[in-house]
Scaffold this active site. Structure first.
Site, PDB file in Angstrom:
ATOM      1  N   CYS A 131       2.476   5.263   6.504  1.00  0.00           N
ATOM      2  CA  CYS A 131       3.206   4.426   7.585  1.00  0.00           C
ATOM      3  C   CYS A 131       4.536   4.317   7.295  1.00  0.00           C
ATOM      4  O   CYS A 131       5.559   3.856   8.083  1.00  0.00           O
ATOM      5  CB  CYS A 131       2.865   3.161   7.876  1.00  0.00           C
ATOM      6  SG  CYS A 131       0.940   3.145   8.302  1.00  0.00           S
ATOM      7  N   CYS A 188       8.924  -4.824   9.472  1.00  0.00           N
ATOM      8  CA  CYS A 188       9.155  -5.056   8.233  1.00  0.00           C
ATOM      9  C   CYS A 188       8.995  -6.320   7.781  1.00  0.00           C
ATOM     10  O   CYS A 188       8.478  -6.638   6.524  1.00  0.00           O
ATOM     11  CB  CYS A 188      10.561  -4.641   7.914  1.00  0.00           C
ATOM     12  SG  CYS A 188      11.043  -3.042   8.081  1.00  0.00           S
TER      13      CYS A 188
END
Ligand SMILES: Cc1ncc(COP(=O)(O)O)c(C=O)c1O
Lengths: 405, 129
Positions: free
Chosen positions: B37, B106
């Protein structure tokens, strides 16, 4: 601070100052419409267009009448695929292309699938080359067109176009090739390579943006196209619209210059690429090349720096060098490059990839400065990478149970 | 895409990079994300007898925003109790670093890493009892 070194020449190139000088008068004093038949302004413009057509034709061993000016390779690719599919509908409806093509070819093919065509998207091998036996086996009585790019924009891999041309000819199928990246960098001979249609773009070879051309063969066989843009019947009726004379002049001059310099420039850029590769791999472990090194544009290098992420790499490199990455941390899908995926490069290595496009204005000093900086940034990022740490501890990362999100 | 000054600062001067001994009973380790990912965060905390996070360390594979999010998370963690640490929300990180929408994941990953590290510490304490 000095500007970053530009090493993204597969994305675009600057207009060569020599080319620029040739173009400039055509914006101002020589502004005529090339279709104006009755005065010297028109004749002057028409003559300039004829010269450019001749320069481009000479570069690929074609006849000037076979060059159709467009707004770029995107338009040329659209026109080639859609124009052939519509014109040859009665002959068949099957098109063969490749998974690693530029989006404008893939999306034109998808459009055609919604309009009655069937499309085969050939896989590539781990080196990025198609398997010719797989290509030949994909041809059916319905096949009207094979569209295979000459050289890839991400990995620079050059397909065996002459052999593909021979197969297409043997089966009576047309061959189109997207040569946006190859034109002006490797030898192209539309006759020897049996190319029936070919797309080119100005801004990849030190010419202007917004101009390109489509080569459309006129003999053996005579290729016909259904126009996608209608109007005054310019360009043998295949592409209407007042010719953009200054850009056409620029494309012609850029093509002539690129072909003239090819023997020396291809050697020089290849040496620079080899220097870059050696500089980096001699100082960093776990660096992987994506795609064949042998069948590749001289200035292109696409490599993955395992255990560091491409965008983070670029962030560290930005002040020194302009490059691009196959990582796509910015896209909502988080999908890395589909081209690298098609080669079978794992997603983690695709996320770690950088594309270098060494061009006409890059020097050995540029390459050395960029290599030093890459070694610095990769080393720094590996020190903060948990994957690098695990790798150092001997952990097999493929066996770890990740907590994906 | 231009980065915010704070992201650039954390990227250039990451706080608390490093590793703690994951075998130590006072250390909790959280590892989240996956290489395919494009981001993996390892976040570790050392908790003292008073239940306060004394030390926090990270290592991150990911883009600049992922590095900055985890770096900031370690700053937030230091000096907090575990309950206080669980109050840290990804939105705090988004706001502090001015992350654009495409980078919100994030901050989510950083929050997940905090929770994973605390859970690891707590399960170690359970087994020690
Ligand atoms: C292989 C390839 N095809 C097509 C294009 C599109 O060309 P243009 O920008 O001239 O439309 C590009 C450039 O982005 C390319 O690299």
């Amino acid at each position: 601070m000095a500007r970053a070194i530009y090493m993204d020449n597969n994305a675009t190139t600057p207009v060569d100052p020599v080319v620029m000088d040739i173009m400039l008068p055509y914006f101002t004093e020589k502004f005529g419409n090339a279709a104006s038949r009755n005065h010297s302004y028109g004749w002057e413009a028409e003559e300039a267009v004829d010269i450019a057509r001749g320069q481009i034709a000479a570069a690929i061993n074609a006849d000037p009448k076979e060059i159709i000016f467009t707004s770029g390779a995107t338009e040329s690719n659209n026109l080639a695929l859609k124009g052939v599919a519509e014109m040859y509908r009665e002959k068949g409806n099957h098109i063969i292309t490749v998974q690693t093509e530029h989006k404008c070819v893939l999306d034109s093919a998808k459009y055609l699938e919604q309009h009655g065509c069937t499309v085969t998207y050939l896989p590539v091998q781990t080196d990025g080359l198609i398997d010719l036996a797989v290509l030949e086996a994909a041809i059916t009585p319905e096949t009207i067109l094979i569209s295979v790019m000459f050289a890839n924009n991400e990995i620079g891999v050059i397909q065996p176009i002459a052999q593909i041309g021979a197969i297409a000819r043997k089966h009576g199928v047309l061959l189109h090739t997207d040569a946006a990246q190859a034109f002006g960098k490797v030898l192209i001979d539309v006759l020897a390579q049996n190319i029936d249609l070919m797309s080119i773009s100005g801004h990849k070879l030190y010419g202007p943006k917004g101009i390109g051309a489509l080569y459309v063969r006129r003999k053996n066989p005579r290729v016909r196209l259904e126009a996608q843009q209608h109007g005054g019947g310019h360009e043998r009726g295949m592409r209407s619209g007042t010719l953009y004379v200054p850009l056409i002049v620029g494309l012609g001059a850029a093509a002539e210059r690129a072909v003239a310099e090819m023997p020396t420039e291809s050697v020089r850029t290849l040496q620079l690429r080899e220097r870059l590769y050696k500089n980096v791999t001699s100082r960093l472990p776990e660096v992987y090349v994506n795609g064949s090194l042998e069948h590749r544009l001289p200035g292109n290098l696409n490599i993955s720096f395992a255990f560091v992420e491409g965008e983070a790499l670029l962030m560290g490199l930005n002040d020194t060098v302009a490059l691009s990455s196959g990582s796509a941390c910015t896209s909502a899908s988080l999908e890395p490059s589909y081209v690298l995926k098609a080669l079978g490069v794992g997603d983690e290595l695709a996320h770690s990839s950088l594309r270098f496009g060494i061009g006409r204005f890059n020097t050995e000093a540029d390459v050395d400065r960029v290599s030093d900086k890459i070694v610095d940034v990769v080393t720094r990022l590996r020190e903060m990478s948990p994957l690098w740490e695990m790798h150092q501890e001997g952990v097999d990362l493929t066996k770890v149970q990740w907590v994906a999100h | 895409m231009p980065y915010s000054d704070k992201v650039i600062d954390h990227y250039n001067n990451p706080r608390n990079i490093g590793s703690l001994d994951k075998g130590d009973a006072s250390v909790g380790t959280g590892m989240v994300g996956a290489p395919e990912c494009g981001d993996v965060m390892k976040l570790q905390i050392r908790v003292n007898e008073l239940g306060i996070i004394e030390e926090a360390k990270f290592k991150t594979f990911g883009c600049g925003s992922a590095i900055a999010s985890s770096s900031l998370a370690t700053e937030y963690l230091k000096g907090r109790s575990l309950d206080e640490a669980l109050e840290i929300k990804n939105t705090d990180i988004v706001r502090e670093l001015s992350l654009p929408p495409v980078k919100i994941h994030c901050s989510v990953l950083a929050e997940d890493a905090i929770r994973a590290a605390i859970a690891d510490y707590q399960s170690k304490q359970e087994t020690a009892k």
